[in-house]
Design a protein around this motif. Structure first.
Motif, PDB file in Angstrom:
ATOM      1  N   GLY A 137       0.789  -1.217   0.000  1.00  0.00           N
ATOM      2  CA  GLY A 137       0.000   0.000   0.000  1.00  0.00           C
ATOM      3  C   GLY A 137       0.818   1.261   0.000  1.00  0.00           C
ATOM      4  O   GLY A 137       0.272   2.364  -0.081  1.00  0.00           O
ATOM      5  N   SER A 138       2.137   1.134   0.058  1.00  0.00           N
ATOM      6  CA  SER A 138       2.992   2.320   0.073  1.00  0.00           C
ATOM      7  C   SER A 138       3.947   2.301  -1.120  1.00  0.00           C
ATOM      8  O   SER A 138       4.063   1.303  -1.828  1.00  0.00           O
ATOM      9  N   LYS A 139       4.625   3.422  -1.326  1.00  0.00           N
ATOM     10  CA  LYS A 139       5.621   3.533  -2.389  1.00  0.00           C
ATOM     11  C   LYS A 139       7.021   3.335  -1.800  1.00  0.00           C
ATOM     12  O   LYS A 139       7.270   3.707  -0.654  1.00  0.00           O
ATOM     13  N   LEU A 140       7.889   2.752  -2.601  1.00  0.00           N
ATOM     14  CA  LEU A 140       9.269   2.568  -2.114  1.00  0.00           C
ATOM     15  C   LEU A 140      10.245   2.463  -3.275  1.00  0.00           C
ATOM     16  O   LEU A 140       9.865   2.216  -4.423  1.00  0.00           O
ATOM     17  N   ASP A 141      11.507   2.664  -2.946  1.00  0.00           N
ATOM     18  CA  ASP A 141      12.622   2.396  -3.850  1.00  0.00           C
ATOM     19  C   ASP A 141      13.134   1.003  -3.494  1.00  0.00           C
ATOM     20  O   ASP A 141      13.651   0.802  -2.391  1.00  0.00           O
ATOM     21  N   PRO A 142      12.999   0.013  -4.385  1.00  0.00           N
ATOM     22  CA  PRO A 142      13.346  -1.367  -4.024  1.00  0.00           C
ATOM     23  C   PRO A 142      14.834  -1.667  -4.013  1.00  0.00           C
ATOM     24  O   PRO A 142      15.245  -2.743  -3.585  1.00  0.00           O
ATOM     25  N   SER A 143      15.673  -0.722  -4.465  1.00  0.00           N
ATOM     26  CA  SER A 143      17.085  -1.042  -4.660  1.00  0.00           C
ATOM     27  C   SER A 143      17.808  -1.376  -3.359  1.00  0.00           C
ATOM     28  O   SER A 143      18.660  -2.279  -3.326  1.00  0.00           O
ATOM     29  N   ILE A 144      17.478  -0.657  -2.261  1.00  0.00           N
ATOM     30  CA  ILE A 144      18.143  -0.942  -0.984  1.00  0.00           C
ATOM     31  C   ILE A 144      17.789  -2.353  -0.505  1.00  0.00           C
ATOM     32  O   ILE A 144      18.649  -3.112  -0.030  1.00  0.00           O
ATOM     33  N   PHE A 152      13.776   5.992  -8.547  1.00  0.00           N
ATOM     34  CA  PHE A 152      12.341   5.873  -8.806  1.00  0.00           C
ATOM     35  C   PHE A 152      11.674   5.259  -7.588  1.00  0.00           C
ATOM     36  O   PHE A 152      12.325   4.703  -6.703  1.00  0.00           O
ATOM     37  N   GLN A 153      10.361   5.352  -7.568  1.00  0.00           N
ATOM     38  CA  GLN A 153       9.566   4.678  -6.557  1.00  0.00           C
ATOM     39  C   GLN A 153       8.453   3.905  -7.239  1.00  0.00           C
ATOM     40  O   GLN A 153       7.978   4.277  -8.320  1.00  0.00           O
ATOM     41  N   VAL A 154       8.043   2.813  -6.605  1.00  0.00           N
ATOM     42  CA  VAL A 154       7.028   1.937  -7.175  1.00  0.00           C
ATOM     43  C   VAL A 154       6.053   1.545  -6.079  1.00  0.00           C
ATOM     44  O   VAL A 154       6.409   1.522  -4.887  1.00  0.00           O
ATOM     45  N   GLN A 155       4.811   1.288  -6.469  1.00  0.00           N
ATOM     46  CA  GLN A 155       3.792   0.851  -5.509  1.00  0.00           C
ATOM     47  C   GLN A 155       3.868  -0.666  -5.353  1.00  0.00           C
ATOM     48  O   GLN A 155       3.987  -1.385  -6.345  1.00  0.00           O
TER      49      GLN A 155
END
Length: 499
Positions: A171-178, A490-493
Motif C-alpha cells: 500500500g505504500s511507495k518505495l525504492d526497491p534497490s536498498i 524511482f519509486q514503485v507501488q
C-alpha cells in the motif's frame, strides 16, 4: 689530419646529431611496429573528450561509431589511447583467444590511491598475485557451496526475508534497490563472515551505502586530461565520498579480522574455517608472504562488490520492466501460480517456468548492468589484425552484443518471447548473450548470481505486484552509467496479487 681536427672541433654537434637520430629512429620504428585502429578524429591535447556523452547516450554513441569504424576502433581520452572492442567475433577474440595479453585492468589515478599495489580480484594486473588470490577465493568459496545447489536454502532464506519486507510495505511507495542490496549482500555476507543483516537495520543499510559509494568508474574529463591535478581534485565531493566509504569498510573488516585472530590465538586444537574469512586467515598463518592483510581487505571488498551489485542492480531493473509492462508481469505471475502455486520457489522449478526464465534473461539483456568492461594490454600484442602497445586501455563493449539491431529485433523493447520457441520451450541462449563476460576474467560468481536471480525474481513475482504510482508516468528506462549501469531513482507501488 684535417678530418680528425674537424671531428674534434665539432664533437659536441656530432654527438647531438647522433643522439637525435637514434631517438627519432626509435620513435619512428616503435610507431611503425604498431597498427592502431582508426577512429573518430581526435583533437590535440583533448582527444575525443568533447565528442563524448554521458550514460546511455554514451553507449548509443559508441555503438554508432562501431557502424562507422568497424568492430574495433580507437578513442583518445586526452592523450591516452583507448581501444573499443565491439561485436561477438572481436569480443570472443579478446576474452578467450588472447590468453592474458589483454587481461590487465585499466589503471586509475583515483582507485590507485586506495589500492596502490593493485591487489585484490578486480582492479589488478593479471599477475601471479592476482592468480593466487583468485584461485584461493574460487577454491575456498566452491568448497563452501559457491555456485552449487547446496546454497539453495541460504538463497531461499534471503528471498523469504525480502518478501516479508515488501509485504510490510503493501500500500505504500518505495525504492526497491536498498532491499535488493541487503538481500544479495546477505548471501555473500554469510559466506564471508557467517553473518547477515536485517532489512532496515542501520548496519546493513550503512554497509550497502558504503559499497555503493565505491562504485566509481568515471574519473571525469578534468582528471583524465590532467591526472597531475589529483592532489587537488581528490577533495571533490565524489572522491571524498569514495575515500570515506573505503575507510569505513576497512574499519568494519578490521574489526572482523581482530575478532577472528583472537579466537584463533585462543584455540588449542586444529583451526577449522567456518567461513571465507577464517579460511583466509588460516592460510595466511601458513603463507604470510603470499596472503597479506592488505590483500585480504581488497579481496573482501571485491567479493562484496561482485556478489552484491550485479544481482541487486539486475533485480532493480526487473521491477522497472515489470511495472512498465503489467501484462507481462501478469503472464509471469500466472505461469508461476499455475506451475507451483504458492510453494517456496526452488531451483528444481526452473524446467516448468519457461516464460519466467525468458523474462529474467530479457531483463539481463536489456539492462546490461556491466556494459563496458575495462581491460589493459599487459604486453605488446595482436588483436583483430591490429598490433597494440603495452599499456593500451581497452573497453569491451557488451552493450554492442545485447543491443545490436542485426541480432535483436527492436532491441530496446522488453520482449521475453524472443527467448522462446513457438511451442513455448526455452530457446538456447544465443552466443551474443554474455551478461557475465567470458574468458579468464569473467565474473567468477556467475553460477551463484544465476541461482540468486532465479529464486529472487520468481519469488518476487509470485508474491508481490509492482505498479506505477497513481498519476506518475512510465518509470525511466534510461540508465546512469558508472562502474555499473544503474536505473535512475524511482519509486514503485507494492501490493498483493488479487488471487
Amino acid at each position: 689530419m684535417a678530418t680528425i681536427e674537424f671531428i674534434t672541433e665539432n664533437i659536441g654537434s656530432f654527438l647531438v646529431f647522433v643522439i637525435t637520430f637514434i631517438i627519432l629512429f626509435t620513435i619512428l620504428k616503435s610507431k611503425l611496429s604498431f597498427n592502431i585502429p582508426k577512429g573518430p578524429t581526435a583533437l590535440p591535447i583533448l582527444g575525443n573528450i568533447l565528442s563524448l556523452k554521458q550514460h546511455d547516450e554514451l553507449l548509443k554513441l559508441i555503438l554508432d561509431w562501431c557502424k562507422e569504424y568497424g568492430s574495433i576502433y580507437s578513442l583518445y581520452f586526452g592523450r591516452r589511447l583507448f581501444v573499443v572492442v565491439n561485436g561477438l567475433d572481436a569480443i570472443k577474440e579478446i576474452t578467450t583467444k588472447t590468453g592474458l595479453d589483454f587481461a590487465d585492468r585499466n589503471d586509475s589515478v583515483a582507485i590507485r590511491d586506495i589500492n596502490p599495489n593493485r591487489r585484490g580480484l578486480f582492479d589488478t594486473r593479471a599477475d601471479e598475485e592476482w592468480k593466487r588470490q583468485r584461485k584461493f577465493a574460487h577454491t575456498t568459496l566452491r568448497g563452501m557451496g559457491f555456485g552449487k545447489v547446496s546454497l539453495e536454502p541460504l538463497i531461499q532464506t534471503e528471498a523469504r526475508h525480502a518478501m516479508d519486507y515488501f509485504k510490510s510495505k503493501f500500500g505504500s511507495k518505495l525504492d526497491p534497490s536498498i532491499a535488493f542490496g541487503v538481500t544479495s549482500s546477505n548471501v555473500i555476507n554469510k559466506l564471508v563472515f557467517n553473518h547477515r543483516n536485517d532489512h532496515g537495520s542501520e548496519s546493513g543499510d550503512e554497509l550497502m551505502r558504503n559499497v555503493r559509494d565505491l562504485m566509481v568508474a568515471d574519473e571525469g574529463a578534468l582528471l583524465t586530461l590532467f591526472p597531475f591535478l589529483w592532489p587537488v581534485l581528490r577533495y571533490a565531493s565524489k572522491w571524498r565520498r569514495l575515500d570515506n566509504a573505503w575507510r569505513k569498510i576497512k574499519v568494519f573488516f578490521n574489526q572482523q579480522i581482530d575478532i577472528r585472530e583472537k579466537r584463533m590465538d585462543a584455540c588449542e586444537g586444529e583451526l577449522v574455517a567456518s567461513d571465507f574469512l577464517d579460511a583466509y586467515l588460516i592460510q595466511r598463518r601458513s603463507e604470510p608472504n603470499n596472503y597479506s592483510l592488505d590483500s585480504l581487505d581488497l579481496v573482501l571488498v571485491d567479493l562484496f562488490l561482485a556478489g552484491t551489485d550485479t544481482v541487486s542492480t539486475t533485480m532493480t531493473w526487473a521491477v522497472i520492466y515489470l511495472a512498465n509492462n503489467p501484462e507481462i508481469q501478469q503472464k509471469i505471475h500466472d505461469e508461476i501460480i499455475n506451475e507451483i502455486g504458492l510453494k517456496e520457489v526452488s531451483l528444481s522449478h526452473r524446467s516448468g517456468l519457461n516464460y519466467t526464465q525468458a523474462a529474467l534473461i530479457e531483463v539481463q539483456r536489456l539492462a546490461t548492468v556491466a556494459p563496458l568492461v575495462p581491460r589493459e594490454a599487459a604486453r605488446d600484442a595482436d588483436l583483430c589484425g591490429h598490433r597494440l602497445p603495452k599499456g593500451t586501455a581497452l573497453l569491451i563493449n557488451l552493450w554492442s552484443l545485447h543491443h545490436d539491431p542485426d541480432v535483436w529485433k527492436d532491441p530496446s523493447q522488453f520482449n521475453p518471447d524472443r527467448f522462446l520457441n513457438n511451442d513455448g520451450t526455452l530457446v538456447k541462449q544465443p552466443d551474443n548473450f554474455l551478461p557475465f563476460s567470458a574468458g579468464k576474467r569473467m565474473c567468477m560468481g556467475d553460477q551463484l548470481a544465476k541461482m540468486e536471480l532465479f529464486i529472487f525474481f520468481t519469488s518476487m513475482v509470485q508474491q508481490i505486484k509492482f505498479t506505477i504510482p497513481s498519476g506518475d508516468g512510465p518509470l525511466p528506462m534510461d540508465g546512469l552509467l558508472d562502474l555499473a549501469r544503474k536505473p535512475k531513482p524511482f519509486q514503485v507501488q507494492v501490493s498483493a496479487w488479487s488471487n
